[in-house]
Design a protein around this motif. Sequence first.
Motif, short mmCIF file in Angstrom:
data_model
loop_
_atom_site.label_atom_id
_atom_site.label_comp_id
_atom_site.label_asym_id
_atom_site.label_seq_id
_atom_site.Cartn_x
_atom_site.Cartn_y
_atom_site.Cartn_z
N ARG A 186 0.81 -1.53 -0.39
CA ARG A 186 -0.04 -0.10 -0.02
C ARG A 186 0.80 1.19 -0.07
O ARG A 186 0.38 1.85 -0.76
N HIS A 187 2.04 0.76 0.45
CA HIS A 187 3.10 2.26 0.77
C HIS A 187 3.47 2.73 -1.04
O HIS A 187 3.26 3.51 -0.91
N LEU A 188 3.84 1.52 -1.33
CA LEU A 188 4.70 1.67 -3.06
C LEU A 188 3.13 2.24 -3.55
O LEU A 188 4.30 2.60 -4.96
N GLN A 189 1.95 2.25 -3.55
CA GLN A 189 1.19 2.73 -4.85
C GLN A 189 1.26 3.61 -5.04
O GLN A 189 0.58 4.13 -6.08
N HIS A 190 2.18 4.86 -4.05
CA HIS A 190 1.88 5.67 -3.87
C HIS A 190 3.76 6.36 -4.09
O HIS A 190 3.70 7.68 -5.20
N HIS A 191 4.03 5.54 -5.11
CA HIS A 191 5.63 5.43 -5.69
C HIS A 191 5.25 5.29 -7.19
O HIS A 191 4.69 5.23 -7.69
N PRO A 192 6.25 7.02 -7.87
CA PRO A 192 6.11 6.56 -9.45
C PRO A 192 6.32 5.58 -10.04
O PRO A 192 5.81 5.18 -11.09
N ARG A 193 6.99 4.60 -9.54
CA ARG A 193 7.68 3.48 -9.91
C ARG A 193 6.80 2.33 -9.77
O ARG A 193 6.85 1.56 -11.43
N PHE A 194 5.11 2.09 -9.22
CA PHE A 194 4.92 1.24 -8.64
C PHE A 194 3.77 1.80 -9.20
O PHE A 194 2.08 1.10 -8.47
N ALA A 195 2.69 2.83 -9.46
CA ALA A 195 1.33 2.81 -9.23
C ALA A 195 0.31 1.82 -10.46
O ALA A 195 -0.11 1.56 -10.24
N ASP A 196 1.44 2.02 -11.33
CA ASP A 196 0.25 1.48 -12.28
C ASP A 196 0.67 0.16 -12.09
O ASP A 196 -0.10 -1.27 -12.80
N GLN A 197 1.45 -0.57 -11.61
CA GLN A 197 2.32 -2.06 -11.79
C GLN A 197 0.93 -2.48 -10.09
O GLN A 197 1.09 -3.65 -9.90
N LEU A 198 0.08 -1.85 -8.84
CA LEU A 198 -0.09 -1.69 -7.97
C LEU A 198 -1.62 -1.71 -8.24
O LEU A 198 -1.45 -0.46 -6.77
N ASP A 199 -2.61 -1.22 -8.82
CA ASP A 199 -3.52 -0.69 -8.75
C ASP A 199 -4.15 -1.62 -7.53
O ASP A 199 -3.85 -3.01 -7.11
N ASP A 200 -5.79 -1.03 -7.13
CA ASP A 200 -6.29 -1.93 -6.07
C ASP A 200 -6.49 -3.23 -6.03
O ASP A 200 -5.86 -3.86 -5.54
N ASP A 201 -6.94 -3.92 -7.68
CA ASP A 201 -6.89 -5.36 -7.92
C ASP A 201 -5.69 -5.83 -7.97
O ASP A 201 -6.09 -7.34 -7.41
N THR A 202 -4.76 -5.37 -8.48
CA THR A 202 -3.34 -5.80 -8.66
C THR A 202 -3.06 -6.05 -6.57
O THR A 202 -2.69 -7.01 -6.32
N LEU A 203 -3.16 -5.13 -5.69
CA LEU A 203 -2.55 -5.48 -4.77
C LEU A 203 -3.42 -6.13 -4.35
O LEU A 203 -3.00 -7.37 -3.26
N ALA A 204 -4.75 -6.26 -4.38
CA ALA A 204 -5.65 -7.31 -3.32
C ALA A 204 -5.32 -8.93 -3.55
O ALA A 204 -5.19 -9.61 -2.97
N ARG A 205 -4.84 -9.17 -4.94
CA ARG A 205 -4.37 -10.91 -5.05
C ARG A 205 -2.85 -10.56 -4.72
O ARG A 205 -2.66 -11.82 -4.66
#
Length: 377
Positions: A186-205
């Motif tokens: 959840r912290h990395l969701q706000h990192h520009p490198r990872f925003a596209d890789q960690l959308d809410d659906d992917t994070l849940a998976r």
Amino acid sequence: MASPIILIVDDEPANLAVLSALLRPLYTVRACKSGPRALEAACRDPRPDLILLDVMMPGMDGFAVLDHLRRRQETAEIPVIFVTALNDEVDEEHGLRHGAVDYITKPIKPTVVLSRVQVHVEVKQARDRLKSQNAWLEAEVRRRISENLLIQDVSLATMAQLAETRDSDLGNHISRTQAYVETIARHLQHHPRFADQLDDDTLARVVKAAPLHDIGKIGIPDHILLKPGKLTAEEWAVMQTHCQIGGNAIERAITATLSRHPPNTAEPTKPEALRFLEVAKDLTLSHHEKWDGSGYPHGLQGEAIPLSARIMALADVFDALTTPRIYKAPWPVEKAVDLIRAQRGRHFDPAVVDAFEAEFAAILHIRQQLADAPSEA
């Protein structure tokens, strides 16, 4: 069943009387003499099933009333039939374009009025039934999806616990590492490198897959998995195969799923079950890879290691270091953090280490809340 409600709006008492007398034997009739009163009556529960609306009224005419009805959510779908005299100069296209369903002309012809009212009431009732049925279907779909997700979660938890029961020394390792993974991700969701890789659906998976990271240990012999001392080189080589065993098992699950449910070429969206299994395979197979390429099973380096596995790697190591095992005492938290910092850019993705440190207060809270119960002497 209550009879349909017809609202009649006309400023001429004689017309109100004629229409009311005609419709009252078949319907529940309400009547009013002005546009503002019509708007009040239309909003009153139970709402009308149909409105007969005079066009040429003083003050607020029928067109203005219709515009107000269509702008209000609670009255937007009530069908309106305009009533107008033959000699009135009325733009019928304007009325139909703004949402009227029909026109009736004065003087009133009873057969025409009854026929058109019946048709539009039945259409309204059919539409209401369809809407109600759709609402029920949507609720049923949500219920079944929720039920399927619950079954999936229980199945995953059972699989993970099955693997861990072979190593009774692990306590709440699954729960803690899953919570660590979620906190870091959840912290990395706000990192520009990872925003596209960690959308809410992917994070849940990723979070859901975390408990499966050591599922491959089910294939490791007991004399190695439960050995209280240091493993030999040969035993360590066998232990390292748990990543490949787990990854292969999930890959077979993917293959079996595809064989039972071939991809629909007309539907480009990949089924959620496959998306989850792919994340679980990456995390399970690669959580012992290292940022500098010195890990196993494939020696992947840097961003070639799936992000889910890079997050899992740090969560797994921190928990392993700070909890007791049959072959070691727990490290103090400070010592474990020092090692993780020292391995930034070597074992661990630097950004993942930074997220771990930024969320360290939350990590410590998780560790405290999910601490293992003291073992009995």
